[in-house]
Structure formats: C-alpha cells, structure tokens
Design a protein around this motif. Structure first.
Motif, PDB file in Angstrom:
ATOM      1  N   MET A  15      -0.506   4.847   3.147  1.00  0.00           N
ATOM      2  CA  MET A  15      -0.905   4.918   1.890  1.00  0.00           C
ATOM      3  C   MET A  15      -2.248   5.582   1.705  1.00  0.00           C
ATOM      4  O   MET A  15      -3.202   5.079   2.472  1.00  0.00           O
ATOM      5  CB  MET A  15      -1.173   3.472   1.381  1.00  0.00           C
ATOM      6  N   GLY A  16      -2.472   6.529   1.130  1.00  0.00           N
ATOM      7  CA  GLY A  16      -3.586   7.126   1.119  1.00  0.00           C
ATOM      8  C   GLY A  16      -4.916   6.378   0.571  1.00  0.00           C
ATOM      9  O   GLY A  16      -6.044   6.689   1.137  1.00  0.00           O
ATOM     10  N   VAL A  17      -4.617   5.421  -0.321  1.00  0.00           N
ATOM     11  CA  VAL A  17      -5.596   4.558  -0.837  1.00  0.00           C
ATOM     12  C   VAL A  17      -6.195   3.867   0.346  1.00  0.00           C
ATOM     13  O   VAL A  17      -7.494   3.841   0.650  1.00  0.00           O
ATOM     14  CB  VAL A  17      -5.043   3.514  -1.847  1.00  0.00           C
TER      15      VAL A  17
ATOM     16  N   LEU B  10      -6.571   7.416  -7.002  1.00  0.00           N
ATOM     17  CA  LEU B  10      -5.563   7.759  -6.097  1.00  0.00           C
ATOM     18  C   LEU B  10      -4.626   6.552  -5.760  1.00  0.00           C
ATOM     19  O   LEU B  10      -3.318   6.792  -5.732  1.00  0.00           O
ATOM     20  CB  LEU B  10      -6.272   7.658  -4.533  1.00  0.00           C
ATOM     21  N   PHE B  11      -5.043   5.256  -5.963  1.00  0.00           N
ATOM     22  CA  PHE B  11      -4.035   4.156  -6.087  1.00  0.00           C
ATOM     23  C   PHE B  11      -2.972   4.401  -7.031  1.00  0.00           C
ATOM     24  O   PHE B  11      -1.918   4.148  -6.686  1.00  0.00           O
ATOM     25  CB  PHE B  11      -4.855   3.080  -6.219  1.00  0.00           C
ATOM     26  N   GLU B  14      -0.378   6.973  -6.171  1.00  0.00           N
ATOM     27  CA  GLU B  14       0.462   6.376  -5.120  1.00  0.00           C
ATOM     28  C   GLU B  14       1.495   5.220  -5.512  1.00  0.00           C
ATOM     29  O   GLU B  14       2.526   5.321  -5.323  1.00  0.00           O
ATOM     30  CB  GLU B  14      -0.384   5.934  -3.864  1.00  0.00           C
ATOM     31  N   LEU B  18       5.653   5.449  -5.365  1.00  0.00           N
ATOM     32  CA  LEU B  18       6.157   4.158  -4.809  1.00  0.00           C
ATOM     33  C   LEU B  18       7.251   3.527  -5.911  1.00  0.00           C
ATOM     34  O   LEU B  18       8.116   2.909  -5.384  1.00  0.00           O
ATOM     35  CB  LEU B  18       5.024   3.054  -4.426  1.00  0.00           C
ATOM     36  N   ILE B  49       1.925  -1.549  -2.747  1.00  0.00           N
ATOM     37  CA  ILE B  49       1.278  -1.607  -3.856  1.00  0.00           C
ATOM     38  C   ILE B  49       0.567  -3.165  -3.781  1.00  0.00           C
ATOM     39  O   ILE B  49      -0.801  -2.800  -4.203  1.00  0.00           O
ATOM     40  CB  ILE B  49       2.455  -1.712  -5.153  1.00  0.00           C
TER      41      ILE B  49
END
Lengths: 129, 711
Positions: A15-17, B10-11, B14, B18, B49
């Motif tokens: 995950m990038g985060v 970014l979260f 992503e 997902l 997540i």
C-alpha cells in the motif's frame, strides 16, 4: 557519523499510503538511507543483491506475506542476519509465534506513530537513533 | 500520527482501487468461481483499507473493516462456510465499506444506524459459527482487545536485538573485477583509464593488466580486445555502486564483479545465473560482445521483477492535475482550428500545386489529428468503476423493494471521456433504480410467469461508429402501455383518445411531469422522473431510447458522443450565416419536387416523403435572419431526427459539406442562445453556430412558409 546516518533500511508494503507513512516517520527520525518497495518478491531480489541493515515490512501482501519474506531472507546466507520488523494491523499470537521461530526482530502494531516506530527500531539496533 | 493531506488523498485513491478489486473478486465468487486465492485477495483488500484507515483516525471505518475482516478471516481459514446467506452478508458489507470510505472522503456524517445493522449482520455470522463450529472463533466482543485501537503493544513480543556491527561489515569488502573492453568501447570514446580512476575513488584499487593477448609490436594487424584488466577493489561501497561506474559502458565490455566472501557465490546462484557459465564465456576468445557477465547477473532478476510487476500491479501511471489536461485540451482545440485555417489559406492561394507544400499541409493535418486523438485518450477512462457502483445500486434497490436482482455487466472496459462518465453517474443510477423498481416484477409474480425469481439487469457499454452506446436491459414485465397512456391522458400530457404508436407511448415516460405516481416507491419516487434522465443525456449531446416488449422486459439505450470537445457536423448556411447541424441528428438532405410540400393552415408546411408527412421548419424565420436566396429558388431541406417531435425538415439556404469542428462553449463566453448549443471557428476564421435541432423544433414558430413552397 551517527547511527541514523549509517543505517540502511528497506520499507516493504504493497500500500502506497503505508509506505508513505513509514518513510515519513523515517524522515522525521533522520534516517537517510532508505528505499521503499511495493512488491515483496522484487524486494527479496533487491535485498539478495544488496542487503540492508533493517527491513520494515507489512504483513499482508499479495504474492508473499511478511513472514514468508522473512523466511526467504533467513534462508540465504547473505541476508540471514538482516534485521526485520513486521508492521501489522493484527498482531495475532500466530504471527508472534511464527515470527519468533524465524528470529523476527520486532513487531509494530498499526496504527503507529513516529515515537512508536523509533522505539521499535531502537530496541532492535540497541542504540539511540 | 497527524497524517497530512497528501497521504490522505493517496489513501482514498488506493482505497478506491482496493474497493474495485474487492468488487471484482466478489463478482468472480458469485459466478461460482471458488478459489482460496480470491478469498485471500478479498481479505487483503479489507485488511489494507483497515490498516491505512487507522492512520487517519477513521474509527467507524476501522471498526467496521475490522469486523468484516474477522468474518473474512473465518472464511479464509475454513472456520466459516461460505453459504449463500453468508455471501450475501459479505457482499452487502463490501457495499457498506464503500459507503463508509466515500463518507470519510467527503467528510460527511454517516448513518450510524446503518453501520450498526451491517455490524449486527456480521456478528450474526460469527455467532452462528461459534455456536455450531468446533473451532473456537473470536467473537466480536473479544476482537476489539486485539484490535487496532489499542494503545500499547500488549502482544508480548520480545524484541530481538541485532548485532549491527557484524551486519554493517565495518571492514571494507573486497571485490574481484574482470574488465575486458570491446573495440566498440573505444569507438564510443570511452577511456578505460578514466573508469579505473573512478573506481579508485570508491576505495583501494589494485590493478593488473593482462597483456597476453597483445600481439608482438611487429605484427601487422591490430587484434581486437587485446587489453583486459584484473582489478581488486577494497571498498565500503555496495556492488550496485561499482556497477554504476560501468553504467555507460554496459554492453561495450565483458565485466564480472565478484564480491569476496563466502556468501556471495550463493547469492549469484540464487539469482539464477551461475557464475561459471559467465566466466567460461569470458575465456572464449570470440565471446559474443553482448554475452557479458554483468548482463547474465542482472538480467534475470530484472526480468523476473518485471513479470511480477506486470502480474500483480497495474501499469505505472502518472497522476496529473486536471487543469493541466484542460489546458492541453484547449491548446489542441486551437491547434486544430489553426491547422484548418492554414489548409484553407494554402488552398485559397492555390499553393497546392506546389507538391512539397501539399505534402507538408497534409502531414500537418495528420499530426494535428494524432495529437488530438492522443489528448482525448488521456481523458478516456473505462466505465468499469461506474458500472461497479451500479451493481451496488442494484443490490440496494432490490433490498429496498423486496425483489431479487442481479446485475450483469458487459463491455465495462469501454473507454469514455471522463466528464461524460461523471455526468452519466446520476442518470444511470436513476435508470438502474427505475429498472429494479418498475422494470422487474416481484419474485412471486416472476415465478408465476415461469421466470427465474431472481431478475436480471444487463448493463452494457460499447463503441459504435464514433459514439458510445450504453444499454440498460431488464427481463421484467415490460411497460404497461395502457397504464402509461392512461396516466399521460390524466395528466394532460396527451389529449384523450390520441392515437399513438407503441413506441410513442413508450416514449411518453420521458415527458416532464410524467411520473406513474401510483407505482412510485421510496426508491425511484424521489421527485425525479425519467425526463431528468433525458435532459441529462441530451446535455451531453446524446440521446436516449426505449424499447419495451410486454412480458419480456424493457431496454433503454443511451447513445453518447465519445467526447465533448469535437463534433461532426453538417455545414449549412442560412442567410449569410454559416451554421453546423450535428451529424448525429441529420438523416438526409433533399430537394423536394413540386407537390411534395403542402401548406397546412396559415403558415405551416408539411413535406410528404415516402408516404409520411414531416413538418417543415424555416430556419431563417426562426433565427430571425433574412434568406439569401431568391424566393423562387429551389427548396433545400435537411431532415433531422429530434427527440420531441420525431423527424422534422429544416429549410436551409445552402448545404456545404460535412466536417469535424472543435466545440467552443457559448455559455461561458457570451451567454445562452436559444436553439444554439455552442459555436466553433471555421477554417476561414469565421465563427459558426452549432445548432441544437431539438431546441429549434421545440420553439418553432412557422412564419410565411407558403411563399417558398415550390409550385
């Protein structure tokens, strides 16, 4: 040179985060030499070619989980003694047990902050960062 | 940790990816593909997540994801059996997770009660398992203890300290390097001495030159690859750093770098390139220049990494500010206009006799089109995320109406302009709800009609001759035409006793004010009718159609232009003004013969064509411009298809040709003009209005058409 300027670290997380959060914490600690990898298999290849001191690794990743990566590292002499910290959201007894068998150096529970990660790293390297 | 905004964006990016993966996996599962890897993948998505959400203190999301993950963990470790009921819960939870992520992104309050319900459903699954299951299953009340909210690490892990000194290899490491330059190295202007000097900077370097291949000075021929070096470098640098020195002569020399020590040979074998082979090659006098050791060592892991990347991760992408793309888009629009101006100017000056000039103008045209297509491709996105959202809507709508429904997606890889996708979301949501609510019958009725109790809605996208066609089809009962007509009459939308064709009745549901109120439920009865859908689609330059077969189902078709930036149009003129009619609306152009146009009433005309009567609309009169042709000139009609009044004939002065133009909005530069949708700049620099045939027809006030009827 101080430890934090010498320490070479690899961050592995799909995950990038999470990668960004870990590397951000490393920045705050003043660790200069770090690289980040998204794919555990690619990370293994890189570590084999040029080992680092310490790996900060996520647990759940596609293709290979953190402990499987650790096992692969422990199996080859060049990387057998590499420092390995797993960062996971669910530190289950199972992970702890398997980790100890594989000489896992430390475990950090998510969510983490910079002091927490710093403590975990200092516990492993036995020095103040 | 106070995670900053960049991480937050970014979260969510992503998390969206997902959720898309999650949704894909669930579709695969529901298609009967049961495979542990899919369950693992679902688990990982939810877990990731949760893990990242924790860093942003999104507690509700973390709690829910945690419980969800516990259930998935049960499934993945075979403690829970994936029954249809459980699968339903898993699917609904994925939907709810998406809702929570969206709420967190927009920082909106969520309905805590809904989350509680969803959590209760998950708990029920866990309880059921612990009641029946032989294996102990962590119950919901236990799990938070081990959960992510906990402050101190209480998992009893004893850190294992590391002997950093042994690992840091305090003493410099020695590398044995074989370096044999090819002639091409010298030909490319490289100098071995400089490379060696660079190596020497890394540490202590011992060099030994191998002169054995050097011919006697009296020999007449120069022997290739006469010189080679054996080097020994003691350095703190890594092997990578040494390889870097030789970066520029990669492929121009034979090179082996071997670290001294007991572990390295194994590493090399591990990488799949036995060092022996490499050295043998080196010993061969006529070794192929490309078969260098360094390549043998590095190529393998690199290609392996590449294939892994291709399989597991999407292709590398670059996120760009939308404004920059807009700027590029506008510039390309100007470029196209400029290109057509130059082409026209060249034409006017009769320069096309110059063969060179003609070639350049043509390649300019092709280049400009290439750039235009490339830029348009930047904005094109697959409709898949939009479609996936629809599958959630179907489930919600089915739950809300007590019906059973599934969504089948076709062609979700079809790419459409980003803006079109964004503006399509609302109308599509509405139509999907409508299909579940009004299209599909209840399970009992479906069974009685001999259908599968689970209704199916097909959502498909495809490219068709320059446009995108999206169809929404259900296998429900079709429209109840009697009822539709009855409602329309009651609401005064059509006169009582009107004789309408089946398709005309079907199209009544798109009329403003038409809403089968008696049948509206909580779902689609939100005060919006299908007229809103039609308006939205039309504002995108598209059209929507309906085909209904009683007992078999209803199909809505939305046809949209691929882009909102260019338009294929028919260039016409009325008076001295050039105008464009979108080619999508044009059916044909005709010159009516005497008697084919009949006057009806004081100023209405009808064209009789192939047994049908089509109203004639005088563009000049409607736009308030004088006609430029003599009154007795032959009539020229452009047959257009309109939503509101079917086929109409527009009376124009001249029809020029068909061309592609760049759309320039009028609203932002000038203001809304009735009957005109936008403007463009033609090759000669003239501004041409782009007509909106629907608006023209709707506002038609026929005037003095009698005068122009050919006699």
């Amino acid at each position: 040179m101080s430890v934090r300027e010498n320490l070479r670290v690899m961050v592995i997380d799909d995950m990038g985060v999470s990668r960004a959060l870990v590397t951000n914490a490393l920045d705050e600690m003043g660790v200069i030499h770090y690289s980040a990898e998204a794919d555990p298999k690619a990370a293994l290849a890189k570590l084999s070619a040029s080992p680092v001191h310490l790996v900060l690794c996520d647990m759940n990743m596609p293709g290979m989980n953190g402990l499987q990566l650790l096992e692969a590292l422990r199996r080859q002499p060049a990387t057998a003694n590499i420092g390995f910290i797993v960062i996971t959201g669910t530190p289950s007894p199972d992970i702890i047990q398997k980790g100890q068998a594989l000489r896992l150096n430390n475990l950090v529970a998510k969510p983490f902050d910079t002091p927490k990660l710093r403590t975990a790293i200092e516990q492993v390297i036995g020095k103040r960062l | 940790m106070a995670a900053n905004d960049a991480f937050r964006d970014l979260f969510f990016e992503e998390a969206e990816d997902l959720l898309a993966t999650l949704s894909d996996d669930l579709v695969r599962l529901s298609a009967g593909e049961f495979d542990n890897e899919i369950v693992h993948s679902i688990f990982r998505a939810v877990h990731s997540i949760k893990g990242s959400a924790g860093a942003f203190s999104l507690e509700e999301l973390v709690d829910f994801a945690h419980r969800y993950e516990t259930v998935l963990d049960g499934v993945r470790s075979d403690r829970l059996e994936l029954t249809p009921d459980l699968f339903r819960v898993v699917q609904r939870s994925a939907d709810h997770l998406a809702v929570l992520v969206e709420a967190a992104r927009t920082e909106q309050e969520t309905d805590r009660a809904v989350t509680e319900t969803a959590l209760a459903a998950l708990d029920a699954c866990l309880c059921a398992a612990s009641a029946t299951g032989a294996d102990p299953m962590p119950t919901a009340s236990e799990t938070p203890e081990a959960g992510p909210a906990q402050e101190e690490p209480q998992f009893g892990f004893v850190p294992l300290s590391l002997d950093l000194d042994s690992l840091a290899q305090t003493g410099p490491q020695s590398f044995d390097i074989c370096f044999r330059p090819h002639p091409s190295l010298y030909e490319n202007g490289h100098e071995p001495a400089l490379l060696l000097a660079q190596l020497a900077e890394l540490g202590h370097l011992e060099t030994e030159i191998d002169l054995s291949a050097l011919p006697h000075w009296s020999a007449p021929e120069i022997v290739e690859q006469a010189l080679s070096w054996k080097l020994r470098l003691a350095t703190d640098a890594t092997q990578d750093a040494i390889e870097e020195v030789f970066d520029f002569v990669d492929g121009l020399c034979d090179l082996t770098i071997q670290a001294e020590g007991n572990d390295m040979p194994e590493t090399v074998v591990q990488n799949g390139a036995p060092i022996e082979t490499a050295t043998t090659k080196l010993a061969e006098p006529d070794a192929a220049p490309t078969a260098t050791c360094i390549e043998a060592e590095t190529a393998e892991p690199a290609s392996a990494a590449k294939s892994v990347a291709a399989a597991d991760t999407p292709r590398p992408t670059l996120r760009v500010d939308l404004d920059r793309i807009e700027r590029l888009f506008n510039a390309v629009g100007e470029l196209i206009i400029n290109q057509s101006m130059i082409a026209q100017r060249v034409d006017d000056l009769q320069l096309h006799h110059d063969a060179d000039m003609a070639v350049h103008v043509e390649s300019y045209r092709l280049l400009a089109r290439d750039i235009q297509e490339a830029v348009m491709a930047i904005r094109a996105q697959p409709v898949k995320p939009l479609f996936q959202r629809m599958s959630r809507i179907v489930r919600e709508a089915a739950d809300g109406t007590g019906k059973q429904a599934q969504l089948v997606m076709v062609g979700e890889g079809t790419e459409v302009d980003k803006t079109v996708i964004e503006r399509l979301a609302d109308p599509l949501t509405h139509m999907i709800r409508n299909s579940v609510d009004h299209g599909l019958e209840g399970p009992e009725q479906r069974c009685a009609n001999g259908k599968d109790p689970v209704g199916t809605i097909w959502l498909s996208a495809a490219h068709r001759s320059g446009s995108v066609v999206i169809t929404i089809r259900d296998d429900g009962g079709g429209l109840d035409r009697e009822k539709v007509l009855g409602v329309a009459v009651k609401k005064g939308l059509v006169p009582a006793g009107a004789d309408l064709s089946e398709s005309e009745i079907d199209n009544l549901i798109f009329l403003p004010g038409f809403s089968t109120a008696s049948a509206t439920s909580l779902l689609s009865g939100r005060g919006v009718g299908l007229d809103v859908v039609r308006t939205a689609v039309q504002s995108l330059g598209g059209r929507v159609n309906i085909v209904s077969r009683p007992g078999k189902g209803t199909e809505f078709t939305i046809a949209l232009p691929l882009t909102l930036a260019v338009l294929d149009g028919m260039l016409i003129s009325v008076g001295n003004i050039s105008m464009l009619v979108p080619i999508s609306a044009v059916l044909e152009t005709i010159r009516p013969l005497a008697g084919e146009v009949q006057a009806v009433g004081p100023d209405e005309c009808l064209l009789s064509i192939r047994g049908r009567f089509v109203p004639v609309i005088d563009l000049a009169a409607n736009l308030g411009v004088p006609r430029a042709v003599e009154a007795d000139a032959p009539m020229l009609l452009l047959l257009v298809e309109t939503e509101a009044r079917g086929t109409c004939a527009l009376l124009v002065d001249r029809v020029h040709d068909q061309r592609q133009v760049v759309i320039k909005g009028l609203e932002s530069n000038y203001g809304h003009v009735p009957g005109v949708s936008a403007a463009t700049v033609l090759g000669d620099g003239q501004i041409a209005l782009i007509l909106d045939p629907d608006a023209i027809v709707a506002q038609n006030h026929g005037a003095g058409l009698r005068a122009v009827i050919p006699s």
